[in-house]
Design an enzyme around this catalytic site. Structure first.
Site, PDB file in Angstrom:
ATOM      1  N   GLY A   1       0.446  -5.336   0.931  1.00 31.77           N
ATOM      2  CA  GLY A   1      -0.636  -5.430  -0.036  1.00 31.77           C
ATOM      3  C   GLY A   1      -0.213  -6.096  -1.324  1.00 31.77           C
ATOM      4  O   GLY A   1      -1.045  -6.688  -2.034  1.00 31.77           O
TER       5      GLY A   1
ATOM      6  N   GLU B   1       3.269  -5.566   7.731  1.00 32.13           N
ATOM      7  CA  GLU B   1       2.451  -4.452   8.229  1.00 32.13           C
ATOM      8  C   GLU B   1       2.608  -4.203   9.719  1.00 32.13           C
ATOM      9  O   GLU B   1       2.495  -3.067  10.190  1.00 32.13           O
ATOM     10  CB  GLU B   1       0.968  -4.706   7.917  1.00 32.13           C
TER      11      GLU B   1
ATOM     12  N   ALA C   1       0.833  -1.209   0.000  1.00 34.45           N
ATOM     13  CA  ALA C   1       0.000   0.000   0.000  1.00 34.45           C
ATOM     14  C   ALA C   1       0.865   1.255   0.000  1.00 34.45           C
ATOM     15  O   ALA C   1       2.041   1.229   0.367  1.00 34.45           O
ATOM     16  CB  ALA C   1      -0.916  -0.010   1.217  1.00 34.45           C
TER      17      ALA C   1
ATOM     18  N   GLU D   1      -0.696  -9.645  -0.616  1.00 31.82           N
ATOM     19  CA  GLU D   1      -2.138  -9.888  -0.509  1.00 31.82           C
ATOM     20  C   GLU D   1      -2.774  -9.949  -1.896  1.00 31.82           C
ATOM     21  O   GLU D   1      -3.667 -10.767  -2.155  1.00 31.82           O
ATOM     22  CB  GLU D   1      -2.789  -8.792   0.337  1.00 31.82           C
TER      23      GLU D   1
END
Length: 699
Positions: free
Chosen positions: A103, A126, A62, A106
């Protein structure tokens, strides 16, 4: 240029993420992915999809800068985007190279098949930002890799190699050539086979073992208690993985999202984001542009092969730089080299280093007893005793024997770099490199800029710090620079608290509970109480009128030979290994000293201990910023996080001060000044910011 690009390779479409340098999944990338999915999923000519990253990596996750901000309207969030991708009836293959983190991983876990290139790193880090994987990572990874592996990886934030990822089932294949070509071939084969896509969210085999072991999560929490103390994010990660085991995927994903929302705007996450950006900001020096010419450092020299010199030599060898170590005589040299070898061997014995790697590193270290051995090196670090006459003598010799373009660095922790540079005819090539002990372990490097240090010398040294795996922070010349100058205030108040009524174990407990790895007295015992004792004696000899605290109790401990762990006794006893045990002898000495000083001992609260130790530390940081010794408040925070163990989840002393409120700290410092003396007066900058209702973040 669009943040995503589509390339047709027959019936397979390749979507490339194009958001350099790390392909962060910001709003532009997410909008691009949404548009690409809309186009390709509705196109009957497309039978398979590949997702890849342009440039040097797949995706590092992210865009952290978007955290805490409202997303732009009509931009999908990442969890929904990944869910939509996973539901595709067309096979979707991830072609992963470089890094797939946060991310990015993910997104890959939402694909139906994952192919990784060699030398790829993957993980969900994270937690190091005070949050958790909020786009399905805590729900998909346990299903793919198993619950125990997911717990370890997510709570530690560790990145794994593509080989370990293959063993865990995180990736399905390692490409031997172009990973995109391999992914295109796989997407075509999956489409031709006509089998339903394999969705991570529908997999169940990774959860079975945990369902039959109900005590797994409580045991894991017990094991992580020490490293996760004071933090919320690691425990939230565990709760989410537990939810993956007991809830259907959709409900688990909702649970994860609610936990993420609670964390992302909390002080812990803000503090860790601050630390993340501050670590990157330290490399920016206003008067040393990025294009400043630097000198190549291909060979190095270290003067001194004691504890610091040996550790510094290991730092160069670890980075693959040949290093020559100079000692006074062959006996001292052999002892130093033996210690280096023993340090490496201990790491090998623990399974943390391969024997052949140790052998290569030892081969890069050469010993010598003559200064001429470093005549041709690019960079020399002096690491002799912390005494000005000795250092000036060494630099005079180095000035004569070293190449004219060599950089001469001093590993001083307190002394005046300009005075040392004055012993040479090349002050522009002299700089301070304050390594922290043990040098081969600690990541901080204070790069001390002298009055005459050239831009090239500074740029070269800052670049070298990165090559050596260090976090280099540029600081100015003053007694103790940034870290040790602030440390003096912290240690002085800890000592005063003990004189006034606290015991060492009281102070250490409060500081440990705040989040430091150890309190000031345990730290002093670890470092060696005799180090500060020698410095204090030297200063008192040079300046008999010096009114600064002389370390009364600490000096008396040293006079009794209680130097700390290395002598088995200091502020504590050390009967077995490194476990500190409160000592009645020390408590009697403390009580006796208080009587001699005319101090009536009193009960001191935990809150007073915390304020008396940390507020003066912050106050000194404000003075350092006033004087321009540090460029930014974030630089001070980085020094204290990496050099002194200030808890990262509190963001460093200056960030933490903002969370307390500078008005609160300034008022306390005024009270301390009235009670204890003018040395506790609040810094002008602290008073100014407090009066304007601003913080260090506003500078």
């Amino acid at each position: 240029m669009s943040a995503t690009q589509i390339e047709r390779r027959g019936p397979v479409a390749v979507i490339s993420l194009v958001n350099p340098p790390v392909n962060g999944l910001g709003s532009a990338v997410r909008s691009g992915l949404e548009a690409a999915f809309n186009e390709l999923l509705s196109d009957d000519a497309v039978t398979g999809i590949v997702i890849a990253g342009a440039g040097r990596m797949f995706s590092a996750g992210a865009d952290i800068r978007e955290f805490g901000k409202a997303p732009p309207p009509d931009v999908p969030n990442l969890p929904e985007l990944i869910d939509w991708l996973e539901e595709s009836s067309k096979p979707v293959v991830a072609a992963i190279h470089g890094v797939a983190a946060g991310g990015g991983l993910e997104l890959a876990l939402g694909c139906h098949y994952r192919i990784a290139a060699p030398k790829t790193r993957l993980g969900l880090p994270e937690v190091t930002l005070g949050i958790l994987p909020g786009a399905g990572g805590t729900q998909r990874l346990p299903r793919v890799a198993g619950v125990e592996a997911a717990l370890e990886l997510i709570v530690s934030g560790r990145l794994v190699s593509e080989r370990e990822a293959l063993k865990l089932g995180i990736v399905d294949e390692i490409a031997h050539g172009d990973p995109v070509e391999a992914a295109v071939a796989k997407a075509r084969a999956l489409a031709d086979a006509g089998t339903p896509p394999r969705r991570s969210s529908a997999r169940d085999e990774g959860l079975a073992a945990a369902r039959s072991n109900p005590g797994l999560f409580d045991e894991f929490r017990k094991g992580m208690a020490k490293r996760a103390r004071g933090m919320n994010a690691p425990y939230a990660c565990v709760r989410c993985i537990e939810a993956a085991v007991r809830l259907p995927f959709a409900e688990g994903r909702h649970f994860e999202r609610e936990e993420f929302r609670r964390l992302v705007d909390a002080t812990e996450a803000k503090a860790m984001r601050h630390a993340f950006f501050a670590e990157r900001e330290v490399a920016k020096i206003p008067d040393v542009p990025d294009d400043t010419p630097t000198r190549p450092v291909e060979t190095a020299g270290v003067i001194g092969c004691g504890t610091m010199g040996g550790g510094i030599a290991m730092v160069f060898a670890n980075a693959g730089i040949p290093v020559t170590v100079v000692e006074n005589d062959s006996a001292a040299l052999e002892a130093g080299l033996a210690k280096i070898r023993a340090n490496y061997q201990a790491t090998v014995d623990k399974g943390r280093l391969a024997q052949d790697v140790m052998d290569r590193r030892m081969a890069l270290i050469t010993g010598a007893t003559e200064f001429e051995a470093v005549a041709g090196v690019d960079f020399v670090v002096e690491a002799v005793f912390e005494e000005m006459p000795i250092k000036k003598q060494v630099f005079g010799i180095l000035d004569r024997v070293c190449r004219p373009d060599a950089i001469l660095a001093t590993n001083t922790s307190t002394l005046d770099v300009d005075e040392i540079a004055g012993a040479t005819g090349r002050p522009e090539s002299v700089i301070g490199t304050h390594f922290f002990s043990p040098a081969n372990v600690m990541r901080l490097l204070e790069v001390v800029r002298g009055a005459n240090s050239s831009a090239g010398t500074i740029a070269t040294t800052m670049g070298l710090s990165k090559t050596l795996g260090k976090v280099g922070v540029l600081v100015g010349v003053c007694d103790g620079f940034v870290g040790n100058r602030m440390l003096h205030q912290y240690l002085r108040e800890a000592a005063f608290l003990v004189e006034e009524g606290a015991l060492p174990q009281d102070v250490d407990r409060v500081i440990y509970e705040f989040g430091f790895p150890m309190g000031p007295f345990a730290m002093s015992d670890l470092a060696g109480n005799d180090v500060g004792w020698r410095i204090r004696r030297a200063k008192m000899a040079d300046h008999p009128s010096n009114q600064r605290y002389s370390g009364t109790i600490s000096d008396r401990l040293c006079e009794r030979g209680r130097f700390g762990q290395k002598t088995g006794a200091g502020w504590y006893r050390y009967e077995q290994g490194r476990t500190p045990v409160p000592d009645p002898e020390v408590e009697a000495l403390i009580a006796e000293t208080s009587r001699e000083l005319g101090i009536e001992r009193r009960t001191i609260s935990d809150q007073e201990i915390l304020e008396r130790c940390l507020y003066p530390l912050v106050n000194e940081g404000a003075k350092i910023l006033e004087e321009g010794i540090a460029l930014r408040a974030g630089d001070v925070d980085v020094v204290w996080i990496h050099g002194y163990g200030f808890p990262r989840h509190r963001g460093g002393p200056m960030f933490w001060a903002d969370t307390v409120g500078l008005g609160t700290i300034a008022a306390a410092m005024r009270r301390f000044r009235d009670e204890h003396g003018e040395w506790m007066a609040p810094a002008l900058l602290l008073e100014k910011l407090a009066s304007e209702n601003r913080g260090f973040k506003d500078l």
